[in-house]
Design an enzyme around this catalytic site. Structure first.
Site, PDB file in Angstrom:
ATOM      1  N   SER A 264     -59.404  29.619  26.173  1.00 21.97           N
ATOM      2  CA  SER A 264     -59.377  30.762  25.270  1.00 21.97           C
ATOM      3  C   SER A 264     -58.500  31.879  25.847  1.00 21.97           C
ATOM      4  O   SER A 264     -57.304  31.687  26.081  1.00 21.97           O
ATOM      5  CB  SER A 264     -60.806  31.222  25.000  1.00 21.97           C
ATOM      6  OG  SER A 264     -60.839  32.158  23.954  1.00 21.97           O
ATOM      7  N   ASP A 382     -63.466  24.006  15.980  1.00 19.34           N
ATOM      8  CA  ASP A 382     -63.328  25.365  16.502  1.00 19.34           C
ATOM      9  C   ASP A 382     -63.063  26.332  15.339  1.00 19.34           C
ATOM     10  O   ASP A 382     -62.108  26.163  14.577  1.00 19.34           O
ATOM     11  CB  ASP A 382     -62.174  25.423  17.504  1.00 19.34           C
ATOM     12  CG  ASP A 382     -62.122  26.743  18.246  1.00 19.34           C
ATOM     13  OD1 ASP A 382     -62.950  27.626  17.945  1.00 19.34           O
ATOM     14  OD2 ASP A 382     -61.262  26.894  19.125  1.00 19.34           O
ATOM     15  N   HIS A 410     -65.166  25.283  20.054  1.00 21.05           N
ATOM     16  CA  HIS A 410     -64.498  26.204  20.972  1.00 21.05           C
ATOM     17  C   HIS A 410     -64.948  25.977  22.410  1.00 21.05           C
ATOM     18  O   HIS A 410     -64.136  26.068  23.332  1.00 21.05           O
ATOM     19  CB  HIS A 410     -64.786  27.650  20.549  1.00 21.05           C
ATOM     20  CG  HIS A 410     -63.927  28.649  21.230  1.00 21.05           C
ATOM     21  ND1 HIS A 410     -62.564  28.745  21.001  1.00 21.05           N
ATOM     22  CD2 HIS A 410     -64.212  29.614  22.153  1.00 21.05           C
ATOM     23  CE1 HIS A 410     -62.055  29.716  21.737  1.00 21.05           C
ATOM     24  NE2 HIS A 410     -63.037  30.253  22.454  1.00 21.05           N
TER      25      HIS A 410
END
Length: 473
Positions: A264, A382, A410
């Site tokens: 991320s 995600d 995610h």
């Protein structure tokens, strides 16, 4: 929920944050954890595992990849990338007529791009529509070359394309030796960097797996996360402040060949380090990192609310994170969040982190300049990062491999640890195939004058017809 509301109300009255993350007392250096003071009063917790392995000097051969790219940026925002060199893809080196050329380029003519979004194109062979602009027919004549009659209207001509000057042009020309990285290699180190709201504990499965294989692993806690110190100032959580922390951590533990693994927001720090230390970064892994766009905080975001309001909404934010970060929302996923200390930060840190994501340099050109091999891992479910963004990243990067896990979201490293570990280990051991040099065809020796004379004499004799004898007549 009521307790959270009361704490948030007290936070507003006292004008200070209710939660402050401080280094925990139980973590010691003997347990594989170290506390590194990157700046005075700024302490980061780092998990550093140095496995006990015999020093084995193994030859690392690998393959050499020629990285030649020409990146042209126009004022309209269009990006034009030319992959040059012998190791360009087959589509770039093969023309439409089947002939091969070492470098295939396209002449770009941009129209007014105010009404269209700026695309990113990879050059291909010259098409017929581009070559059609070189016809000798003039606008005054038709297709057959005759002028139109007086009573006939001239057919509408397409608007002429206007050539624009590029804003800037970048040329990348280098060679990289890419070899497999095994756990027995003493010059290899793995760096794991988490994102917003996470901690080094989210890499628990990966750290244990690769340390057992003999790898040296390093995983830091970002400032305000996990057991690192949490300064009560918003400037301590900007992108540049956090990137400087990661740069100091990297210089402290870096080896000759280093592999960066980011998740991320941590992917942006990996990209920053790959630009800062291009000779020391061997490979890189991006897990749900998003597209190659410059970072800029959103003006209309829930994280722009006051800290006390965010603290009141913390149960709702945690539930939203569980809903969007996992493909399934059950007791197992909730336990994973608790055990891995994920999304367990103060409201002040969360607000400062989201508001400090300002990085204008990290645009498409910045990512296109990377010459390191990159593995892109994306969870299909995600909801934070759509798969189209990782596909865009795969198009921009020079050497990228996109792997999509259908059962992940995610937090794919927590949901599918075995699959992620297998993908990463396979990528660490990957090396390009070194093609043997092309064999030179032996040249045919020319025939000598004597051999040519004998061949000519034999052919002439076979062509002649013997006359009939007198007896036969």
């Amino acid at each position: 929920m009521l307790t959270s509301f009361i704490e948030g109300l007290l936070c507003c009255l006292a004008s200070k944050s209710a939660n402050v993350v401080v280094p925990v007392e139980s973590s010691e250096a003997a347990d594989g954890y170290e506390f590194v003071e990157v700046k005075p009063g700024r302490v980061l917790r780092v998990r550093h595992i140095l496995p006990d392995r015999p020093v084995v000097e193994e030859p690392t051969q690998g393959g050499i990849v020629s990285c030649k790219r020409k990146i042209t940026v126009y004022r309209s925002g269009q990006l034009f990338i030319e992959n040059l060199g012998e190791r360009a893809s087959a589509e770039l080196k093969t023309c439409q007529n089947g002939d091969t050329e070492p470098n295939s380029t396209v002449e770009v003519e941009l129209t007014d791009g105010r009404n269209s979004s700026p695309p990113v194109s990879i050059p291909e062979a010259r098409s017929e529509s581009v070559a059609a602009g070189n016809n000798t027919a003039t606008p005054e004549t038709g297709a057959s070359g005759e002028a139109p009659a007086a009573g006939q209207h001239e057919p509408s001509q397409p608007p002429r394309k206007r050539r624009r000057k590029p804003k800037r042009t970048l040329v990348i020309d280098c060679e990289r030796r890419i070899a497999s990285c095994k756990g027995t290699h003493s010059d290899v180190a793995l760096f794991f960097i988490h994102g917003v709201g996470g901690s080094l504990d989210i890499w628990g499965s990966q750290l244990d797996f690769f340390s057992r294989l003999g790898y040296e692993v390093i995983a830091p806690d970002l400032a305000g996360h996990g057991a690192s110190s949490a300064p009560h100032i918003a400037a301590a959580y900007t992108f540049y402040a956090l990137a400087e922390d990661m740069r100091l951590i990297f210089k402290r533990y870096a080896k000759k060949r280093n592999i960066l693994i980011g998740h991320s927001y941590g992917v942006s720090f990996c990209t920053f380090l790959a630009h800062e230390f291009p000779d020391q970064i061997h490979k890189m892994v991006m897990i749900n990192g998003g597209g190659p766009t410059a970072l800029e905080p959103s003006l209309c975001s829930i994280f722009n609310l006051p800290t006390c309001v965010l603290h009141c909404l913390s149960p709702l934010l945690a539930w939203s994170f569980l809903k969007a970060g996992f493909a399934r929302q059950g007791s197992k996923e909730k336990q994973l969040l608790r055990e891995n200390n994920a999304f367990n930060v103060s409201s002040f840190v969360l607000r400062a982190m989201m508001s400090g994501q300002y990085w204008p340099e990290g645009d498409e050109v910045y990512h296109a300049e990377l010459t390191v091999p990159v593995l892109l891992v994306h969870g299909m479910h995600d909801k934070f990062v759509p798969v189209e963004e990782d596909q865009r990243m795969a198009e921009i990067l020079l050497m990228a491999f996109l792997k999509v896990l259908e059962d992940g979201s995610h937090m794919v490293m927590l949901e599918c640890p075995e699959a992620v570990n297998s993908l990463l280990h396979e990528f660490f051991l990957w090396e390009p195939i070194t093609l043997p040099p092309p064999k030179k065809e032996p040249k045919t020796r020319p025939e000598t004058a004597k051999a040519q004379t004998e061949n000519t004499r034999s052919s002439s004799e076979s062509a002649k017809v013997r006359p009939s004898s007198a007896k036969q007549t």
